[in-house]
Design a protein around this motif. Sequence first.
Motif, PDB file in Angstrom:
ATOM      1  N   TRP A  46       1.068  -0.776   0.414  1.00 14.37           N
ATOM      2  CA  TRP A  46      -0.081   0.017   0.155  1.00 14.37           C
ATOM      3  C   TRP A  46       1.095   1.161   0.025  1.00 14.37           C
ATOM      4  O   TRP A  46       0.725   2.383  -0.300  1.00 14.37           O
ATOM      5  CB  TRP A  46      -0.790   0.553   1.047  1.00 14.37           C
ATOM      6  CG  TRP A  46      -2.189  -0.804   0.492  1.00 14.37           C
ATOM      7  CD1 TRP A  46      -2.667  -2.061   0.696  1.00 14.37           C
ATOM      8  CD2 TRP A  46      -3.852   0.148   0.027  1.00 14.37           C
ATOM      9  NE1 TRP A  46      -4.228  -2.156   0.924  1.00 14.37           N
ATOM     10  CE2 TRP A  46      -4.442  -1.420  -0.217  1.00 14.37           C
ATOM     11  CE3 TRP A  46      -4.046   1.132  -0.702  1.00 14.37           C
ATOM     12  CZ2 TRP A  46      -5.701  -1.081  -0.714  1.00 14.37           C
ATOM     13  CZ3 TRP A  46      -4.929   1.029  -0.553  1.00 14.37           C
ATOM     14  CH2 TRP A  46      -5.609   0.703  -1.548  1.00 14.37           C
ATOM     15  N   ILE A  47       2.047   1.488   0.945  1.00 11.12           N
ATOM     16  CA  ILE A  47       2.684   2.530   1.212  1.00 11.12           C
ATOM     17  C   ILE A  47       3.534   2.517  -0.324  1.00 11.12           C
ATOM     18  O   ILE A  47       3.484   3.953  -1.009  1.00 11.12           O
ATOM     19  CB  ILE A  47       4.057   2.361   1.851  1.00 11.12           C
ATOM     20  CG1 ILE A  47       3.388   1.973   3.581  1.00 11.12           C
ATOM     21  CG2 ILE A  47       4.955   3.065   1.603  1.00 11.12           C
ATOM     22  CD1 ILE A  47       4.454   1.943   4.200  1.00 11.12           C
ATOM     23  N   PHE A  48       3.962   1.823  -1.284  1.00 15.06           N
ATOM     24  CA  PHE A  48       4.334   1.824  -2.289  1.00 15.06           C
ATOM     25  C   PHE A  48       3.383   2.035  -3.460  1.00 15.06           C
ATOM     26  O   PHE A  48       3.310   3.161  -4.428  1.00 15.06           O
ATOM     27  CB  PHE A  48       4.842   0.484  -2.988  1.00 15.06           C
ATOM     28  CG  PHE A  48       5.126   0.040  -4.393  1.00 15.06           C
ATOM     29  CD1 PHE A  48       6.806   0.481  -4.954  1.00 15.06           C
ATOM     30  CD2 PHE A  48       4.725  -0.110  -5.535  1.00 15.06           C
ATOM     31  CE1 PHE A  48       6.779   1.149  -6.079  1.00 15.06           C
ATOM     32  CE2 PHE A  48       4.602  -0.131  -7.288  1.00 15.06           C
ATOM     33  CZ  PHE A  48       6.312   0.432  -7.349  1.00 15.06           C
ATOM     34  N   TYR A  49       2.998   1.899  -3.370  1.00 10.58           N
ATOM     35  CA  TYR A  49       0.992   1.973  -4.581  1.00 10.58           C
ATOM     36  C   TYR A  49       1.018   3.857  -4.266  1.00 10.58           C
ATOM     37  O   TYR A  49       1.049   4.596  -4.716  1.00 10.58           O
ATOM     38  CB  TYR A  49      -0.092   1.710  -4.205  1.00 10.58           C
ATOM     39  CG  TYR A  49      -1.086   1.802  -5.100  1.00 10.58           C
ATOM     40  CD1 TYR A  49      -1.056   1.584  -6.299  1.00 10.58           C
ATOM     41  CD2 TYR A  49      -2.313   1.381  -4.818  1.00 10.58           C
ATOM     42  CE1 TYR A  49      -2.210   1.406  -7.661  1.00 10.58           C
ATOM     43  CE2 TYR A  49      -3.006   1.312  -5.906  1.00 10.58           C
ATOM     44  CZ  TYR A  49      -2.940   1.960  -7.260  1.00 10.58           C
ATOM     45  OH  TYR A  49      -4.256   1.995  -8.207  1.00 10.58           O
ATOM     46  N   ILE A  50       0.852   3.717  -2.571  1.00  7.95           N
ATOM     47  CA  ILE A  50       0.290   5.721  -2.197  1.00  7.95           C
ATOM     48  C   ILE A  50       1.000   6.690  -2.658  1.00  7.95           C
ATOM     49  O   ILE A  50       1.089   7.978  -2.659  1.00  7.95           O
ATOM     50  CB  ILE A  50      -0.398   5.654  -1.081  1.00  7.95           C
ATOM     51  CG1 ILE A  50      -1.558   5.100  -0.935  1.00  7.95           C
ATOM     52  CG2 ILE A  50       0.188   7.410  -0.484  1.00  7.95           C
ATOM     53  CD1 ILE A  50      -2.894   5.192  -1.286  1.00  7.95           C
ATOM     54  N   LYS A  51       2.491   6.252  -2.957  1.00 10.18           N
ATOM     55  CA  LYS A  51       3.381   6.872  -2.805  1.00 10.18           C
ATOM     56  C   LYS A  51       3.460   7.044  -4.809  1.00 10.18           C
ATOM     57  O   LYS A  51       4.067   8.265  -4.590  1.00 10.18           O
ATOM     58  CB  LYS A  51       5.183   5.904  -2.916  1.00 10.18           C
ATOM     59  CG  LYS A  51       6.393   6.911  -2.956  1.00 10.18           C
ATOM     60  CD  LYS A  51       7.295   6.202  -2.276  1.00 10.18           C
ATOM     61  CE  LYS A  51       9.178   6.744  -2.893  1.00 10.18           C
ATOM     62  NZ  LYS A  51       9.671   5.501  -2.569  1.00 10.18           N
ATOM     63  N   CYS A  52       3.393   6.098  -5.368  1.00 11.04           N
ATOM     64  CA  CYS A  52       4.052   6.111  -7.443  1.00 11.04           C
ATOM     65  C   CYS A  52       2.581   6.914  -6.905  1.00 11.04           C
ATOM     66  O   CYS A  52       2.655   8.425  -7.840  1.00 11.04           O
ATOM     67  CB  CYS A  52       4.002   4.927  -7.405  1.00 11.04           C
ATOM     68  SG  CYS A  52       4.278   3.901  -7.275  1.00 11.04           S
ATOM     69  N   LEU A  53       0.749   6.855  -6.196  1.00 15.18           N
ATOM     70  CA  LEU A  53      -0.192   7.867  -6.953  1.00 15.18           C
ATOM     71  C   LEU A  53       0.069   9.200  -6.423  1.00 15.18           C
ATOM     72  O   LEU A  53       0.251  10.226  -6.827  1.00 15.18           O
ATOM     73  CB  LEU A  53      -1.285   7.495  -6.195  1.00 15.18           C
ATOM     74  CG  LEU A  53      -1.908   6.436  -7.250  1.00 15.18           C
ATOM     75  CD1 LEU A  53      -2.847   5.890  -5.875  1.00 15.18           C
ATOM     76  CD2 LEU A  53      -2.037   6.145  -7.939  1.00 15.18           C
ATOM     77  N   ARG A  54       1.203   9.534  -5.481  1.00 17.88           N
ATOM     78  CA  ARG A  54       1.529  11.249  -4.860  1.00 17.88           C
ATOM     79  C   ARG A  54       2.051  11.614  -6.214  1.00 17.88           C
ATOM     80  O   ARG A  54       2.663  12.742  -6.099  1.00 17.88           O
ATOM     81  CB  ARG A  54       2.040  10.886  -3.197  1.00 17.88           C
ATOM     82  CG  ARG A  54       1.235  10.437  -2.118  1.00 17.88           C
ATOM     83  CD  ARG A  54       0.223  12.067  -2.603  1.00 17.88           C
ATOM     84  NE  ARG A  54       0.599  12.863  -1.940  1.00 17.88           N
ATOM     85  CZ  ARG A  54       0.023  14.194  -2.232  1.00 17.88           C
ATOM     86  NH1 ARG A  54      -0.606  14.892  -2.935  1.00 17.88           N
ATOM     87  NH2 ARG A  54       0.754  15.525  -1.777  1.00 17.88           N
ATOM     88  N   LYS A  55       3.551  10.324  -5.914  1.00 22.06           N
ATOM     89  CA  LYS A  55       4.258  10.952  -7.522  1.00 22.06           C
ATOM     90  C   LYS A  55       3.690  11.607  -8.801  1.00 22.06           C
ATOM     91  O   LYS A  55       4.366  12.405  -9.170  1.00 22.06           O
ATOM     92  CB  LYS A  55       5.431   9.815  -7.317  1.00 22.06           C
ATOM     93  CG  LYS A  55       6.806   9.649  -6.260  1.00 22.06           C
ATOM     94  CD  LYS A  55       7.819   9.238  -7.528  1.00 22.06           C
ATOM     95  CE  LYS A  55       9.300   8.514  -6.049  1.00 22.06           C
ATOM     96  NZ  LYS A  55       9.969   8.075  -7.118  1.00 22.06           N
ATOM     97  N   ALA A  56       2.694  10.761  -8.794  1.00 20.62           N
ATOM     98  CA  ALA A  56       2.322  11.485  -9.963  1.00 20.62           C
ATOM     99  C   ALA A  56       0.643  12.927  -9.695  1.00 20.62           C
ATOM    100  O   ALA A  56       0.075  13.122 -10.524  1.00 20.62           O
ATOM    101  CB  ALA A  56       1.040  10.380 -10.061  1.00 20.62           C
ATOM    102  N   GLY A  57       0.771  13.378  -8.267  1.00 16.07           N
ATOM    103  CA  GLY A  57       0.325  14.386  -8.008  1.00 16.07           C
ATOM    104  C   GLY A  57      -0.901  13.971  -7.794  1.00 16.07           C
ATOM    105  O   GLY A  57      -1.794  15.606  -7.595  1.00 16.07           O
ATOM    106  N   MET A  58      -1.404  13.589  -7.469  1.00 15.48           N
ATOM    107  CA  MET A  58      -2.536  13.280  -6.555  1.00 15.48           C
ATOM    108  C   MET A  58      -2.924  13.511  -6.074  1.00 15.48           C
ATOM    109  O   MET A  58      -1.859  13.280  -4.810  1.00 15.48           O
ATOM    110  CB  MET A  58      -3.252  11.444  -6.980  1.00 15.48           C
ATOM    111  CG  MET A  58      -4.659  10.698  -7.185  1.00 15.48           C
ATOM    112  SD  MET A  58      -4.780   9.382  -6.831  1.00 15.48           S
ATOM    113  CE  MET A  58      -5.140   9.490  -8.851  1.00 15.48           C
ATOM    114  N   PRO A  59      -3.998  14.172  -5.389  1.00 17.06           N
ATOM    115  CA  PRO A  59      -4.496  15.075  -4.253  1.00 17.06           C
ATOM    116  C   PRO A  59      -4.176  13.849  -3.253  1.00 17.06           C
ATOM    117  O   PRO A  59      -4.926  13.411  -3.227  1.00 17.06           O
ATOM    118  CB  PRO A  59      -5.376  16.346  -4.639  1.00 17.06           C
ATOM    119  CG  PRO A  59      -4.941  16.092  -6.026  1.00 17.06           C
ATOM    120  CD  PRO A  59      -4.686  15.133  -6.425  1.00 17.06           C
ATOM    121  N   ILE A  60      -4.522  14.493  -1.132  1.00 17.45           N
ATOM    122  CA  ILE A  60      -4.832  13.465  -0.517  1.00 17.45           C
ATOM    123  C   ILE A  60      -6.323  13.038  -1.007  1.00 17.45           C
ATOM    124  O   ILE A  60      -7.000  12.513  -1.198  1.00 17.45           O
ATOM    125  CB  ILE A  60      -4.798  14.143   0.454  1.00 17.45           C
ATOM    126  CG1 ILE A  60      -3.296  14.287   0.699  1.00 17.45           C
ATOM    127  CG2 ILE A  60      -5.264  13.555   1.780  1.00 17.45           C
ATOM    128  CD1 ILE A  60      -2.322  13.033   0.607  1.00 17.45           C
TER     129      ILE A  60
END
Length: 131
Positions: A46-60
């Motif tokens: 999950w951390i990996f997935y959330i980290k990738c989406l955050r790097k993609a700029g997805m807002p919280i």
Amino acid sequence: MNIDEASKEMQVSKSTLRYWESAELIPKVAKNKSGYRVYSEKELNWIFYIKCLRKAGMPIGKLREFVNLYRSSSNKSKRKNLLIEQKNTLLKQKREVEKTLNYLSYKIDNFDTHMLNYENEKLAYKQKIKI
């Protein structure tokens, strides 16, 4: 794996891991007898997935929506649309960065000739013109 080890392995600060857990972006992390977090492979994924989406700029906010949809196993098309929207946002940003890079490359490639013209203009301005 404790929080320090998880933080180092996933290259995410411990405070970010705590925040993601409290924001329910990653599942609740089990704690040992001493009350310290113990991360399993599930949480690391999950951390990996959330980290990738955050790097993609997805807002919280969108991340929360995505994770809630994922956990409820409902509305796969809405989850997919969130990913498509973020991809399109990234592609737009990429095009803007490419335009800026092209402009900078042009300026760098022509720097000497542009500077020479500017210096000549300055010299011509400073010279007295005979009429």
